[in-house]
Each structure stands twice: as C-alpha cells, then as structure tokens.
Design a protein around this motif. Structure first.
Motif, PDB file in Angstrom:
ATOM      1  N   ASP A  15      -9.303  17.448 -20.485  1.00  0.00           N
ATOM      2  CA  ASP A  15     -10.274  16.858 -19.717  1.00  0.00           C
ATOM      3  C   ASP A  15     -10.011  15.156 -19.678  1.00  0.00           C
ATOM      4  N   ILE A  16     -10.012  14.749 -20.583  1.00  0.00           N
ATOM      5  CA  ILE A  16      -9.831  13.255 -20.544  1.00  0.00           C
ATOM      6  C   ILE A  16      -8.429  12.789 -19.760  1.00  0.00           C
ATOM      7  N   TRP A  17      -7.403  13.754 -19.992  1.00  0.00           N
ATOM      8  CA  TRP A  17      -6.235  13.349 -19.122  1.00  0.00           C
ATOM      9  C   TRP A  17      -6.569  13.589 -17.884  1.00  0.00           C
ATOM     10  N   GLU A  18      -7.397  14.576 -17.368  1.00  0.00           N
ATOM     11  CA  GLU A  18      -7.570  14.728 -15.801  1.00  0.00           C
ATOM     12  C   GLU A  18      -8.333  13.511 -15.503  1.00  0.00           C
ATOM     13  N   LEU A  19      -9.214  13.031 -16.209  1.00  0.00           N
ATOM     14  CA  LEU A  19     -10.173  11.923 -15.876  1.00  0.00           C
ATOM     15  C   LEU A  19      -9.549  10.610 -15.653  1.00  0.00           C
ATOM     16  N   LEU A  20      -8.238  10.503 -16.421  1.00  0.00           N
ATOM     17  CA  LEU A  20      -7.410   9.241 -16.415  1.00  0.00           C
ATOM     18  C   LEU A  20      -6.412   9.430 -15.190  1.00  0.00           C
ATOM     19  N   SER A  21      -6.003  10.601 -14.908  1.00  0.00           N
ATOM     20  CA  SER A  21      -5.243  10.929 -13.713  1.00  0.00           C
ATOM     21  C   SER A  21      -6.052  10.440 -12.633  1.00  0.00           C
ATOM     22  N   ASP A  22      -6.962  10.640 -12.440  1.00  0.00           N
ATOM     23  CA  ASP A  22      -7.851  10.328 -11.228  1.00  0.00           C
ATOM     24  C   ASP A  22      -8.027   8.873 -11.229  1.00  0.00           C
ATOM     25  N   ARG A  23      -7.899   8.163 -12.276  1.00  0.00           N
ATOM     26  CA  ARG A  23      -7.776   6.520 -12.202  1.00  0.00           C
ATOM     27  C   ARG A  23      -6.387   6.105 -12.101  1.00  0.00           C
ATOM     28  N   GLY A  24      -5.348   7.176 -11.775  1.00  0.00           N
ATOM     29  CA  GLY A  24      -4.204   6.585 -11.646  1.00  0.00           C
ATOM     30  C   GLY A  24      -3.202   6.200 -12.761  1.00  0.00           C
ATOM     31  N   TYR A  69       0.709  -1.244  -0.104  1.00  0.00           N
ATOM     32  CA  TYR A  69      -0.013   0.119  -0.015  1.00  0.00           C
ATOM     33  C   TYR A  69       0.844   1.304  -0.084  1.00  0.00           C
ATOM     34  N   GLN A  70       1.902   1.223   0.678  1.00  0.00           N
ATOM     35  CA  GLN A  70       3.003   2.399   0.419  1.00  0.00           C
ATOM     36  C   GLN A  70       3.172   2.437  -0.763  1.00  0.00           C
ATOM     37  N   ARG A  71       3.785   1.551  -1.404  1.00  0.00           N
ATOM     38  CA  ARG A  71       4.104   1.706  -3.223  1.00  0.00           C
ATOM     39  C   ARG A  71       3.148   2.115  -3.768  1.00  0.00           C
ATOM     40  N   GLU A  72       1.632   1.771  -3.663  1.00  0.00           N
ATOM     41  CA  GLU A  72       0.700   2.063  -4.440  1.00  0.00           C
ATOM     42  C   GLU A  72       0.178   3.627  -4.049  1.00  0.00           C
ATOM     43  N   ARG A  73       0.358   4.104  -2.909  1.00  0.00           N
ATOM     44  CA  ARG A  73       0.094   5.522  -2.557  1.00  0.00           C
ATOM     45  C   ARG A  73       1.362   6.304  -3.282  1.00  0.00           C
ATOM     46  N   ALA A  74       2.377   5.903  -3.367  1.00  0.00           N
ATOM     47  CA  ALA A  74       3.395   6.756  -3.905  1.00  0.00           C
ATOM     48  C   ALA A  74       3.271   7.041  -5.230  1.00  0.00           C
ATOM     49  N   ALA A  75       2.671   5.966  -5.974  1.00  0.00           N
ATOM     50  CA  ALA A  75       2.514   5.926  -7.526  1.00  0.00           C
ATOM     51  C   ALA A  75       1.386   6.574  -7.784  1.00  0.00           C
ATOM     52  N   THR A  76       0.445   6.900  -6.797  1.00  0.00           N
ATOM     53  CA  THR A  76      -0.754   7.563  -7.017  1.00  0.00           C
ATOM     54  C   THR A  76      -0.589   9.157  -7.223  1.00  0.00           C
ATOM     55  N   SER A 127      -2.915  -0.612 -13.022  1.00  0.00           N
ATOM     56  CA  SER A 127      -3.344   1.063 -13.297  1.00  0.00           C
ATOM     57  C   SER A 127      -2.093   1.719 -13.247  1.00  0.00           C
ATOM     58  N   LYS A 128      -1.058   1.507 -12.552  1.00  0.00           N
ATOM     59  CA  LYS A 128      -0.254   2.381 -12.278  1.00  0.00           C
ATOM     60  C   LYS A 128       0.745   2.542 -13.796  1.00  0.00           C
ATOM     61  N   LEU A 129       0.321   2.936 -14.560  1.00  0.00           N
ATOM     62  CA  LEU A 129       1.093   3.038 -15.916  1.00  0.00           C
ATOM     63  C   LEU A 129       0.970   4.514 -16.673  1.00  0.00           C
ATOM     64  N   ALA A 130       1.819   5.002 -17.512  1.00  0.00           N
ATOM     65  CA  ALA A 130       1.883   5.977 -18.476  1.00  0.00           C
ATOM     66  C   ALA A 130       1.475   5.335 -19.765  1.00  0.00           C
ATOM     67  N   ILE A 131       0.933   6.394 -20.539  1.00  0.00           N
ATOM     68  CA  ILE A 131       0.574   6.188 -21.690  1.00  0.00           C
ATOM     69  C   ILE A 131       0.938   7.166 -22.542  1.00  0.00           C
ATOM     70  N   THR A 132       1.208   7.213 -23.966  1.00  0.00           N
ATOM     71  CA  THR A 132       1.489   8.363 -24.740  1.00  0.00           C
ATOM     72  C   THR A 132       0.212   8.718 -25.305  1.00  0.00           C
ATOM     73  N   GLN A 133       0.307   9.900 -25.770  1.00  0.00           N
ATOM     74  CA  GLN A 133      -0.951  10.597 -26.707  1.00  0.00           C
ATOM     75  C   GLN A 133      -1.105   9.793 -27.776  1.00  0.00           C
ATOM     76  N   LYS A 134       0.095   9.721 -28.474  1.00  0.00           N
ATOM     77  CA  LYS A 134      -0.051   8.779 -29.639  1.00  0.00           C
ATOM     78  C   LYS A 134      -0.817   7.425 -29.462  1.00  0.00           C
ATOM     79  N   THR A 156      -5.122  13.246  -5.193  1.00  0.00           N
ATOM     80  CA  THR A 156      -5.190  13.601  -4.026  1.00  0.00           C
ATOM     81  C   THR A 156      -6.099  12.719  -2.989  1.00  0.00           C
ATOM     82  N   THR A 157      -7.362  12.454  -3.872  1.00  0.00           N
ATOM     83  CA  THR A 157      -8.385  11.700  -2.985  1.00  0.00           C
ATOM     84  C   THR A 157      -7.869  10.218  -2.891  1.00  0.00           C
ATOM     85  N   SER A 158      -7.281   9.623  -3.832  1.00  0.00           N
ATOM     86  CA  SER A 158      -7.058   8.334  -3.917  1.00  0.00           C
ATOM     87  C   SER A 158      -5.942   8.095  -3.025  1.00  0.00           C
ATOM     88  N   LYS A 159      -4.732   9.050  -2.848  1.00  0.00           N
ATOM     89  CA  LYS A 159      -3.816   9.044  -2.238  1.00  0.00           C
ATOM     90  C   LYS A 159      -4.026   8.815  -0.757  1.00  0.00           C
TER      91      LYS A 159
END
Length: 454
Positions: A402-411, A278-285, A376-383, A288-291
């Motif tokens: 807006d979609i980036w922000e929604l994805l950020s909320d999902r980690g 859970y510490q690792r999951e928190r660090a990767a999130t 879900s702790k991934l990065a993905i490119t715009q392309k 703020t709410t999820s953290k």
C-alpha cells in the motif's frame, strides 16, 4: 500606482492591470465576495474576450474552468459577474447559459450560434455523470474536447447518415477557430466523485483548470456596482479589433463563424526548454493521473499567458503586435501547477488507505524530495526505506505494498535490494558532488550535501 492595480490571492501570482481591476470590482460588488471567486472571474472572462484572434504558438485563450464550492458559498456570484460584464460591453452573446450538453450535435449547434462565448454550467458533477452515462451523451464530451483542441483550426460540421435530416444538418456549419470557454460549478462531493484516472487519461478532465472556493465568512455587498469605465474600454479595445464590421460588433450567430485574421503573439521567452522539461517529467512519471496533468500543463499555461499578457499588465500592450513575457508565462505555469496540486489532493482524499499510511508516504516523499537533490523522480530500495523509517520496517507485506502504491502516486519507485538508483540519478549526483560512482548510497549523498558539496 492605484490601489486596484494589483490583486493578491494567497498561493497564486498576483493579478495586474485590467484583470486586477475586474477582481477588485467583484470584491466590491458580489454578494459573497471571496477572493478566489474574484480571481476566477477575471481569468475566465478574459479567456473569452481574448479568444479567436490572439494566437501564441497555435494556442488561443479559450480555457475550461471547474469550480468546487459548497452550496451557499457564492457560485452564483461568478455567473452574475460574467453576465454583468457582458451587459456592460453590450455583448450578451459572450455568455452562453446551458444546463448541459446531451450530444455532439448539441455542442456543435451551441458553438455555431455563439462561436465566441463563455458557457456557464451549474451542478457540473451531476452533469458530467449524466454525460458519461450513455454512448450518445459521451459524444458531447468528445466534442467539447475537440472544440478545445481545434481552437487554432476549425470545428467541422456535424454529419448525418439520414438523408432526410440534410436540411436540419445545414445549420451545423464549420466554425473557424471555435472559442467556447467553460466555467462549470459543482459541490466538492459532486466534482471529486468523478475524478478518476480514467477521466484524466481519456482527456475529459485533464484540460480543465480546477479551483476551490472556501466557505469562509465574508461581508456581503448590497448590490453590484457599475463596471469601471477603464475596464470596459480595455475589453472593448480587444473586441473591436477582431469583431467589428463597419464599426459594429458582430459576435453572435452564423455571421461569427468566419473568424477574423489571427494576430500572432511573439514570445518574449524561449519556450523550447520549458516544453522539453515537461516532456521529460511526463516520461518519468508512472502515475496515470499525474502523467495526464503534466501532458496538458504547458498547453493550459500558454492559454492563460495570453490572457495575462493582454489584460494583466500595468502597461498597455500594442494589440497589433503583442508579446508574451516570461513573467506572464511563469505566472500562468504557477496557476496551472496550483490547479494540478489541488486535483492530486482531491484524489488522495478519496483514497481508502489508512491515514497513517498516507502520512508516512508523505513523510517519505518529503524526505526523498528534500534530501536527495530536490527531485521526486527517484527510485529508493526497500532496505533504505526500512533503515530510514523504522515504522515502515515493522509493516507486513500487504501494508508495505500500500505504501509503495502511495509513493508511486508521488512519482517515486520502490525497488528491490540491488536494483536501486538509475544511471540518470547517479549522473545528477555526480555532477553535483563530483567524485562518486554508481555505488553511492543515500547517506553518502546526504553527508556530501551537508558538507556543502552539493
């Protein structure tokens, strides 16, 4: 095994033992016998019965429960059930009926008077808003948080700068191991109105367990049935251990501020790896709410695990040397994670984003979580998003943000081209695929998985 030895609630781990019997009693007694209400009644009352004495890694069973339900659904049944259970034990002091707390002194005075109690607060959405409206009222929220976090030590006395108030202050004594659980109610609109990142990061809401009672039609019971005798015995066995003096129960008043010697519960499972996960999951999130939710998840789960281990097993625990089983801790974690998902859904529903943006973000997140190694702790490119989702490729810059922000909320982080996966991601793929380098692309990963190499 008797029919009341297990209580099922869809989406939650089943209750066993005394907890299941309390839940079945509720179903056979309440005016609005919702299964969610029965589940909550068992856990919340168990939290106060087990409090102050049983310790698991410096955690105690006191817990904060927040219930969202529409008017007329039966919130009052939870209050009535807790009161009936207390009456059956001859310990009405276990229930604290309060309208609100208006200051830190008010919280402290309540705990001194009833150091081991379940505080019942209705219309909590309005109460929380009022408590947040002034500096004085905010001290009540702070003290509730302190009471939660100092269950393993002591709640210090309230001090006054005014010398003339010294005699009044004398009643605000130090309470050893304060054990006030909360059971608060509110309508969905009232509760969700106050669910903001600020209320979680500041700690007021992150310590609560959230439940929702549906508005389903249920067959009412004409009256409450007597609490089963075996339930009374099981609860009294716990209370007598740490509250009896010369054979009499002493929980109320200043006699109770000196807590009895605590009984440590042995872990039947190594909790170190769970805590570190859970510490690792928190660090990767990033959200703020999820953290905040992840930060408190293990803490809340350990408290529930005490209740489940002592009252939620089919076999009687040795109350002098109890053990937390891996099954109890796993069930507790499942309940807490279910609560966290409910909070996230409430916050998401408050969003001003268009529905089609939310649906697209959910679809993208599902793709990333399910196709890319189940994390879900991934990065993905715009392309890569544009290649996989044509509807995203045709969005303008504002819509994409807006979609980036929604994805950020999902980690999930959306990166510019050339700034894709982190080394940690490729290392995870490398271990599963075995022969890829840092230039691996999404489709290569998917093809490898489809061929059974991951």
């Amino acid at each position: 095994m008797s029919s009341d030895a297990t209580f099922e609630l869809e989406g939650f781990p089943p209750l066993h033992g005394t907890l299941a019997k309390i839940a079945h009693w509720f179903i056979g007694s309440a005016r609005r016998p919702h299964r969610e209400s029965a589940y909550i009644t068992a856990l919340s009352f168990g939290s106060v019965v087990c409090a102050r004495f049983f310790s698991f890694e410096e955690s105690y069973s006191t817990s904060y429960f927040c219930i969202s339900a529409d008017t007329g659904v039966g919130k009052e049944d939870l209050r009535t059930a807790a009161t009936k259970l207390s009456q059956s034990l001859g310990c009405m002091q276990l229930i604290m009926n309060v309208a609100s707390f208006t200051s830190d002194a008010g919280v402290h005075a309540a705990i001194v008077t009833q150091p081991q109690s379940l505080a019942l607060i209705d219309e909590f959405g309005k109460v929380f808003e009022a408590m947040s409206s002034s500096v004085l009222n905010q001290t009540a929220l702070t003290t509730l948080t302190i009471a939660f976090t100092t269950a393993h030590t002591a709640l210090p006395p309230k001090g006054y700068a005014d010398v003339g108030a010294a005699q009044t202050a004398a009643k605000y004594q130090t309470v050893q191991r304060p054990a006030m659980s909360l059971l608060v109610f509110g309508t969905p609109r009232e509760i969700t109105k106050n669910l903001t990142p600020d209320t979680f990061t500041s700690g007021e809401f992150s310590r609560f367990l959230f439940f929702e009672i549906p508005g389903d039609v249920v067959r009412p019971n004409p009256e409450y049935q007597p609490v089963p005798k075996d339930v009374i015995k099981a609860l009294m066995d716990i209370l007598r251990i740490h509250n009896s003096v010369n054979g009499e129960l002493l929980i109320q008043g200043c006699d109770g501020i000196e807590a009895a010697t605590k009984c440590g519960i042995e872990p039947g499972i190594d909790t170190t790896e769970i805590d570190m996960r859970y510490q690792r999951e928190r660090a990767a999130t990033k959200d703020t709410t999820s953290k905040a939710l992840i930060t408190r998840r293990f803490e809340k789960a350990k408290r529930l695990a005490i209740i489940i281990s002592l009252l939620g097993t089919d076999t009687q625990q040795n109350l002098k040397s109890p053990v937390i089983s891996s099954a109890a801790l796993n069930d507790a974690l499942m309940i807490v994670e279910k609560s966290d998902k409910l909070v996230k859904s409430w916050i998401r529903n408050q969003s001003t984003y268009p529905d089609n943006y939310i649906e697209l973000a959910d679809l993208m997140a599902g793709y990333i979580e399910n196709e890319l190694c189940g994390t879900s702790k991934l990065a993905i490119t715009q392309k890569e998003l544009s290649d996989q989702f044509p509807e995203y490729a045709h969005k303008n810059t504002a819509a994409r943000r807006d979609i980036w922000e929604l994805l950020s909320d999902r980690g999930i982080t959306v990166r510019q081209e050339g700034k894709g996966r982190t080394n940690a991601y490729f290392f995870e793929i490398y271990e599963k695929v075995g022969d890829v380098d840092d230039n691996i692309r999404i489709r290569e990963s998917i093809n490898a998985m489809k061929k059974g190499r991951v």
